[in-house]
Scaffold this motif. Structure first.
Motif, short mmCIF file in Angstrom:
data_model
loop_
_atom_site.label_atom_id
_atom_site.label_comp_id
_atom_site.label_asym_id
_atom_site.label_seq_id
_atom_site.Cartn_x
_atom_site.Cartn_y
_atom_site.Cartn_z
N LYS A 83 4.21 -4.50 -9.61
CA LYS A 83 4.63 -4.71 -10.90
C LYS A 83 5.54 -6.22 -11.15
N TYR A 84 6.47 -6.21 -9.87
CA TYR A 84 7.31 -7.52 -9.77
C TYR A 84 6.67 -8.71 -9.41
N LEU A 85 5.64 -8.61 -8.50
CA LEU A 85 5.21 -9.77 -8.13
C LEU A 85 3.84 -10.25 -8.25
N VAL A 86 3.55 -9.66 -9.79
CA VAL A 86 2.35 -10.12 -10.39
C VAL A 86 2.53 -11.60 -11.10
N GLY A 87 1.71 -12.42 -11.24
CA GLY A 87 1.90 -13.83 -11.70
C GLY A 87 1.46 -13.83 -13.20
N SER A 88 0.37 -14.42 -13.59
CA SER A 88 -0.15 -14.36 -14.81
C SER A 88 -0.98 -12.92 -14.93
N ASP A 89 -0.85 -12.32 -16.01
CA ASP A 89 -1.48 -10.80 -15.99
C ASP A 89 -2.73 -10.90 -16.07
N GLU A 90 -3.46 -12.11 -16.24
CA GLU A 90 -4.85 -12.02 -16.45
C GLU A 90 -5.56 -11.49 -14.85
N ASN A 99 0.91 -1.17 -0.02
CA ASN A 99 -0.04 -0.14 -0.03
C ASN A 99 0.78 1.24 0.10
N HIS A 100 2.16 1.19 0.08
CA HIS A 100 3.06 2.26 0.17
C HIS A 100 3.08 3.01 -1.04
N PRO A 101 3.05 4.41 -1.15
CA PRO A 101 2.82 5.26 -2.51
C PRO A 101 4.11 4.83 -3.34
N GLU A 102 5.35 4.67 -2.95
CA GLU A 102 6.40 4.67 -3.66
C GLU A 102 6.65 3.10 -3.94
N ILE A 103 6.75 2.13 -2.91
CA ILE A 103 7.06 0.89 -3.37
C ILE A 103 5.97 -0.09 -3.80
#
Ligand SMILES: Cc1cc2nc3c(=O)[nH]c(=O)nc-3n(C[C@H](O)[C@H](O)[C@H](O)COP(=O)(O)OP(=O)(O)OC[C@H]3O[C@@H](n4cnc5c(N)ncnc54)[C@H](O)[C@@H]3O)c2cc1C
Length: 484
Positions: A411-418, A401-405
């Motif tokens: 972005k980096y911990l997504v799995g399938s982009d569905e 929930n942090h505005p910067e990280i």
């Protein structure tokens, strides 16, 4: 009479219990963020009973008053009742993914009914009548009753009367014309602070020297002289952080507590065993048998949630099509349904006892529980395999929930982009909860030790397996004995 979740919460607010946690006495435990999820799980036993879809499983016709009562207060009157109990427990596992705490009381009622009847037949006492009067009150009010069996036990090699401290098993310390006074403690008490009453029972077979320890009785949970100390669970303070995701199962949970009895008074009408040490072992065995079969329902329900979470995380991470993942999911199903099959078989093979209450098949109930000491661990292992390492390395909800990280983690911990990253977060936290966190208390360690550690089941299998008959079959087939 308590019928809704609201009634239930209100009924507890009216009770004045002495409860300690983290070194402090708690005033409003009903709204305490660490206890409330466990109350929500018990509340589900009331809520589902009001749902027309589930009324058949959740309620039964009482043999005591002819009314439909919550099944958690019912004496089983048929094998169908035993089967419905297991099905009800699986259903509640689906709805809560945790221990819903009312089974120990139910299983205690059914064992006590059989044993008090036997005592009356053999000793001329009137315990069964007393007990049924007590149970009628539980049914009419629809109460939650803590089944309090396990004593602290001290040195396991020694009997209660041989311990240096005589209070390491609950015992009668005094009696007068009005009743008895009990002292001692019960440990690992599931749902203790969520209960209206406590049903105290001995936890082992006893000899004459231990007769003061042969006591079964009921007591209001807020009686004078009772203290509760709530146990810690893995990741329990996550419930105090205010977020929802990191808890894994933010709505529901279980709890256990130590209950300390400081010379608590019990009136005679609520005393169901008083020094009849010869019957303690039988009571423990019958309770344990019912409770061991219960695990073929509740743990299976939680297992279903875990299997579902494993399939969902595979989809979210794009592994769902892999042959080994499909095979691992099938293995989880196979193990889980084996537990259910055992719980059902023990129920279908139940028999009417002389009191009219139906007893579970003791041998099959012990087989059920012995499998329960293993299979949930294997199901959990496979779930962790499918989940991947992020299960234990994922940053906190606050970082997401942090505005910067936060956006970087998304972005980096997504799995399938569905699927949004939050799906991955939530499913991994749920699997973490059940296999490593607070949910693992009910799903794993309770599976190991609840209703007795694995050796207790092996002892029962040794006793009940009829090995001589098996050997006789073999000798006959091998032509080693005459046909007869
Ligand atoms: C999550 C959870 C919920 C529970 N809920 C309830 C509840 O609601 N009500 C209730 O009454 N109880 C409850 N229990 C208690 C449960 O029944 C006990 O944990 C179980 O009987 C084992 O007792 P113990 O924990 O004292 O372990 P121990 O009896 O100390 O067992 C530990 C190990 O020592 C071995 N062992 C024990 N005694 C001997 C001996 N004499 N000789 C050789 N080996 C021995 C055992 O086989 C085991 O391997 C719960 C337990 C758990 C974990």
């Amino acid at each position: 009479m308590i019928t809704t979740q609201e009634d239930y919460l209100e009924s507890l607010m009216g009770m004045k219990k002495r409860i300690f946690m983290f070194g402090e006495e708690i005033e409003n435990y009903v709204d305490h963020p660490m206890i409330r999820p466990s109350l929500n799980a018990v509340a589900m036993t009331y809520e589902l009973a009001n749902d027309p879809t589930h009324v058949e499983l959740m309620t039964a016709e009482s043999n005591l008053n002819g009314q439909r009562v919550n099944r958690f207060t019912h004496l089983h009157q048929s094998t169908q009742d035993l089967v419905n109990k297991v099905k009800m427990q699986r259903l509640l596992g689906h709805c809560t993914a945790c221990c819903f705490q009312r089974c120990v009381g139910m299983d205690s009622f059914n064992a006590l009914d059989v044993v008090t009847y036997q005592m009356d037949q053999e000793l001329g006492t009137n315990y069964n009548q007393r007990f049924r009067k007590y149970l009628a009150h539980v049914q009419e009010e629809n109460l939650v009753v803590d089944g309090a069996m396990t004593d602290p036990k001290g040195n396991r090699k020694l009997s209660p009367s041989q311990q240096t401290d005589p209070d390491l098993h609950v015992r009668i310390v005094k009696e007068n014309e009005d009743g008895i006074f009990i002292r001692g403690a019960k440990v690992h008490q599931t749902g203790a602070v969520n209960s209206h009453e406590i049903l105290v029972m001995p936890a082992r077979s006893l000899k004459e020297a231990d007769q003061d320890y042969a006591v079964a009785c009921a007591v209001p949970a807020d009686a004078e002289g009772i203290i509760y100390v709530v146990g810690r669970q893995a990741s329990d303070t996550r419930k105090l952080e205010g977020g929802r995701i990191d808890v894994g199962n933010y709505q529901f949970g279980g709890h256990e507590a130590v209950i300390i009895f400081q010379d608590v008074f019990i009136p005679w009408e609520w005393v169901f065993m008083c020094r009849e040490y010869q019957y303690a072992g039988n009571l423990v065995e019958l309770f344990a048998a019912h409770h061991r079969a219960s695990y073929g329902g509740c743990k299976v329900g939680v297992g279903d949630v875990l299997i579902g979470a494993a399939q969902a995380i595979a989809r979210v991470q794009g592994t769902e099509q892999a042959a080994h993942i499909k095979d691992k999911l099938v293995e989880m199903v196979h193990l889980n349904e084996t537990l259910y099959a055992c719980g059902l078989a023990a129920s279908y093979e139940g028999r009417r006892s002389p009191s009219g209450t139906y007893m579970i098949n003791v041998l099959l109930a012990n087989v059920t529980k012995l499998n329960v000491t293993r299979f949930p661990y294997e199901i959990a292992r496979i779930a962790q395999d499918i989940a991947g390492g992020l299960l234990v390395t994922m940053p906190s909800e606050k970082d997401f929930n942090h505005p910067e990280i936060g956006p970087l983690l998304q972005k980096y911990l997504v799995g399938s982009d569905e699927f949004p990253t939050e799906w991955r977060q939530r499913l991994l936290r749920l699997i973490e909860n059940i296999t490593l966190g607070a949910g693992g208390v009910g799903y794993l360690v309770e599976s190991m030790h609840g209703a007795g550690s694995p050796m207790a089941q092996r002892i029962m299998l040794t006793r009940l397996a009829d090995m001589d008959a098996k050997e006789a079959y073999a000798l006959k087939i091998a032509g080693l004995v005459e046909e007869g």
